[in-house]
Write a protein that holds these residues in place. Structure first.
Motif, PDB file in Angstrom:
ATOM      1  N   MET A  61       0.842  -1.199   0.000  1.00 26.42           N
ATOM      2  CA  MET A  61       0.000   0.000   0.000  1.00 26.42           C
ATOM      3  C   MET A  61       0.879   1.251   0.000  1.00 26.42           C
ATOM      4  O   MET A  61       0.590   2.214  -0.700  1.00 26.42           O
ATOM      5  CB  MET A  61      -0.944  -0.018   1.200  1.00 26.42           C
ATOM      6  N   ARG A  62       1.963   1.204   0.790  1.00 22.35           N
ATOM      7  CA  ARG A  62       2.892   2.333   0.820  1.00 22.35           C
ATOM      8  C   ARG A  62       3.469   2.590  -0.568  1.00 22.35           C
ATOM      9  O   ARG A  62       3.680   3.732  -0.987  1.00 22.35           O
ATOM     10  CB  ARG A  62       4.021   2.037   1.822  1.00 22.35           C
ATOM     11  N   GLY A  63       3.727   1.522  -1.305  1.00 20.70           N
ATOM     12  CA  GLY A  63       4.300   1.646  -2.635  1.00 20.70           C
ATOM     13  C   GLY A  63       3.287   2.020  -3.712  1.00 20.70           C
ATOM     14  O   GLY A  63       3.625   2.060  -4.895  1.00 20.70           O
ATOM     15  N   GLY A  64       2.048   2.260  -3.309  1.00 18.68           N
ATOM     16  CA  GLY A  64       1.046   2.711  -4.277  1.00 18.68           C
ATOM     17  C   GLY A  64       0.326   1.585  -4.999  1.00 18.68           C
ATOM     18  O   GLY A  64      -0.426   1.823  -5.947  1.00 18.68           O
ATOM     19  N   HIS A  65       0.537   0.345  -4.554  1.00 17.56           N
ATOM     20  CA  HIS A  65      -0.150  -0.783  -5.183  1.00 17.56           C
ATOM     21  C   HIS A  65      -1.538  -0.961  -4.567  1.00 17.56           C
ATOM     22  O   HIS A  65      -1.890  -0.279  -3.612  1.00 17.56           O
ATOM     23  CB  HIS A  65       0.683  -2.054  -5.006  1.00 17.56           C
ATOM     24  N   ALA A  66      -2.307  -1.899  -5.129  1.00 14.02           N
ATOM     25  CA  ALA A  66      -3.642  -2.183  -4.603  1.00 14.02           C
ATOM     26  C   ALA A  66      -3.619  -3.546  -3.920  1.00 14.02           C
ATOM     27  O   ALA A  66      -3.011  -4.496  -4.425  1.00 14.02           O
ATOM     28  CB  ALA A  66      -4.665  -2.177  -5.730  1.00 14.02           C
ATOM     29  N   VAL A  67      -4.274  -3.633  -2.772  1.00 17.61           N
ATOM     30  CA  VAL A  67      -4.270  -4.849  -1.972  1.00 17.61           C
ATOM     31  C   VAL A  67      -5.700  -5.343  -1.777  1.00 17.61           C
ATOM     32  O   VAL A  67      -6.580  -4.569  -1.409  1.00 17.61           O
ATOM     33  CB  VAL A  67      -3.622  -4.564  -0.596  1.00 17.61           C
ATOM     34  N   MET A  68      -5.926  -6.622  -2.069  1.00 18.66           N
ATOM     35  CA  MET A  68      -7.221  -7.247  -1.794  1.00 18.66           C
ATOM     36  C   MET A  68      -7.007  -8.200  -0.613  1.00 18.66           C
ATOM     37  O   MET A  68      -6.261  -9.176  -0.727  1.00 18.66           O
ATOM     38  CB  MET A  68      -7.704  -8.029  -3.021  1.00 18.66           C
ATOM     39  N   LEU A  69      -7.629  -7.888   0.512  1.00 24.07           N
ATOM     40  CA  LEU A  69      -7.448  -8.706   1.709  1.00 24.07           C
ATOM     41  C   LEU A  69      -8.595  -9.702   1.827  1.00 24.07           C
ATOM     42  O   LEU A  69      -9.760  -9.317   1.788  1.00 24.07           O
ATOM     43  CB  LEU A  69      -7.431  -7.822   2.964  1.00 24.07           C
TER      44      LEU A  69
END
Lengths: 81, 443
Positions: free
Chosen positions: B59-67
């Motif tokens: 998330m810090r790197g600007g990516h998208a995370v699906m938890l």
């Protein structure tokens, strides 16, 4: 617990955790199967209290982390070995 | 100890701690290790230190995370991978079409060319019932806004400490992590429930000050001696995830009050990242039953009896597949919650039930019409909520245990939360609802 009571406890576990009639439950532990989560745990406690006409206290509820523990706890209530 | 040296994350399994300063350094460093170009990671949300750091670094790197829950049924995982074509899988068994980068991460061999919107940071499921794996699209701005507003509403300080008593793939559980980190407070990553001795040993060892629960947790704790179990410093409770019986609210507020704290009653939806309103302890017991006032930056209005929320924490929109991940903000910060409610003269919200047939079982939102449609595979079927459980009525023989377990897993529920009953015929009332009186007569 005598063998008959132990069988009764096994039946309580099978019924509450939605297991097949012949399922082996003696080695079951909390969270070892999806049905024994926190909801399953409270159902087990309620079912054990009903089946053996006992009242589990706080320590017993949070120590009841396996079938073996349950047998020991119920055994103490029933005054047997 | 300076604020930056206080623990941010504590892993309850191995006792490892990471201070706020070290966490910031680590996320900075790890964010740079992910390949350039925005990607989507499908993450098994295990409450362990290394796993949490990895997805925070994404998330810090600007990516998208699906938890998603780590115990997700394989068929549901397959469907998510097919639908969303994640660039990375984190914490799952190696699958074809992916290549392992290390023990935890695998990267897709042929990245999907469909773009991800620049603002997209987080994808969370609203419900376990959805046949289509529908996700809520959240921007980084929404996540940060909600974390900050919750920290403020709970008056969190760096001395506070909470444990992950709820899954991190669940918006309420995740909000514990984000809000406590935002406040410089500590989060104990634990997979244990409040019904295990190990949880309370840990609570004493790390000095929990907050306990987060949903109605089931409070129902369970009601029959235990919480005062004896809880360490002295544990003095605040937070409640969300469904309506709590006011008597339980009063009980736990009084218990925490004696310890110098009290109960926070909160209301939210995943569509609003997590929280929308908070009722602080100083309004108890006067406003017992209300869910409080909007958090900072939020506004509540009532339109035709339905609660409408307006704030920075509102989602960008829903997603059904990768196609939707390129879309921008479709709601402009305004969320029609579908919940009925009213505001009192001082602006406190009182909920009065939901519109439609959407219900909450174990904190999961289920659409009973959808559940019914699924159960129809087994015969003429009806679904309703009885007590805390989902009750499925079948006019005919019940499916076997394996089929029942699979059905529950599809909904995202434990098998014991779904009760089955065979009936001669489904007792429909004229209005399309189940005739509950007739149902009781059948039993």
């Amino acid at each position: 617990m005598n063998p008959e009571q132990l069988d009764g406890l096994r039946a309580v576990f099978r019924h509450t955790l939605d297991l097949e009639a012949g399922a082996v439950v003696d080695d079951l532990a909390y969270r070892a199967l999806p049905a024994w989560d926190s909801i399953g745990h409270m159902r087990l406690v309620a079912a054990i209290e009903t089946a053996f006409d006992v009242m589990l206290d706080t320590d017993e509820v949070i120590d009841l982390s396996s079938f073996a523990q349950a047998a020991a706890i119920v055994g103490r209530h029933l005054g047997g070995v | 100890m300076s604020a930056a040296d206080r623990p941010a994350l504590i892993d309850a399994v191995d006792g490892r701690r990471l201070s706020h300063a070290r966490l910031a350094e680590r996320l900075e460093r790890e964010a740079a290790l992910w390949p350039p170009g925005k990607g989507l990671a499908l993450v098994a949300a295990v409450p362990r230190l290394d796993r949490v750091c990895r997805w925070l670094s994404l998330m810090r790197g600007g990516h998208a995370v699906m938890l998603v829950p780590p115990e997700l049924a394989p068929a549901r995982l397959d469907r998510l991978v097919e639908r969303y074509r994640p660039d990375w899988l984190l914490g799952w068994p190696l699958r074809s079409g992916y290549v392992g980068l290390d023990a935890e991460v695998q990267a897709v061999e042929r990245p999907d060319p469909r773009p991800l919107h620049a603002d997209l940071a987080l994808l969370l499921s609203t419900s376990g019932s959805s046949g289509a794996p529908r996700m809520v699209r959240l921007s980084r701005r929404a996540v940060v806004a909600n974390a900050t507003a919750i920290a403020q509403a709970l008056a969190l300080t760096p001395e506070d400490c909470v444990a992950t008593t709820l899954p991190l793939s669940y918006s309420y559980g995740l909000s514990l992590l984000h809000s406590h980190l935002a406040a410089g407070a500590s989060v104990v990553l634990s997979g244990q429930s409040v019904l295990e001795r190990g949880f309370w040993d840990m609570a004493g060892q790390y000095g929990l000050t907050f306990l987060a629960g949903v109605p089931f947790v409070w129902q369970s704790l009601r029959r235990l001696d919480l005062d004896a179990l809880a360490p002295a410093g544990l003095r605040f409770a937070t409640q969300a995830g469904g309506r709590l019986d006011p008597r339980l609210g009063e009980h736990f507020h009084t218990l925490m009050g004696r310890r110098g704290g009290g109960l926070f009653t909160m209301y939210g939806q995943t569509e609003a990242t997590a929280r929308m309103t908070v009722l602080p302890p100083d309004q108890m017991p006067a406003r017992l039953g209300s869910v409080g006032r909007p958090i900072a930056g939020g506004r509540i209005g009532i339109r035709d009896g339905v609660v409408v929320y307006d704030g920075d924490n509102v989602m960008m929109g829903y997603a059904e597949s990768r196609d939707d991940l390129g879309r921008g903000d479709e709601l402009a910060g305004v969320l029609d919650t579908g919940d009925h409610g009213r505001l009192d003269a001082d602006g406190y919200l009182w909920l009065e039930g939901r519109a439609g047939r959407v219900v909450k079982v174990m904190g999961l939102r289920l659409d009973l019409d959808e559940v019914q449609a699924r159960a129809a595979l087994f015969g003429s079927a009806a679904a309703l909520v009885r007590g805390d459980d989902l009750l499925v009525l079948i006019a005919g023989p019940l499916p076997d245990a394996a089929a029942r377990a699979a059905f529950a897993a599809e909904l995202g529920l434990p098998p014991v939360a779904v009760r089955w009953r065979q009936v001669a015929a489904i007792p429909w009332a004229g209005n399309g609802k189940i005739d509950l009186a007739a149902l009781d007569a059948l039993a």
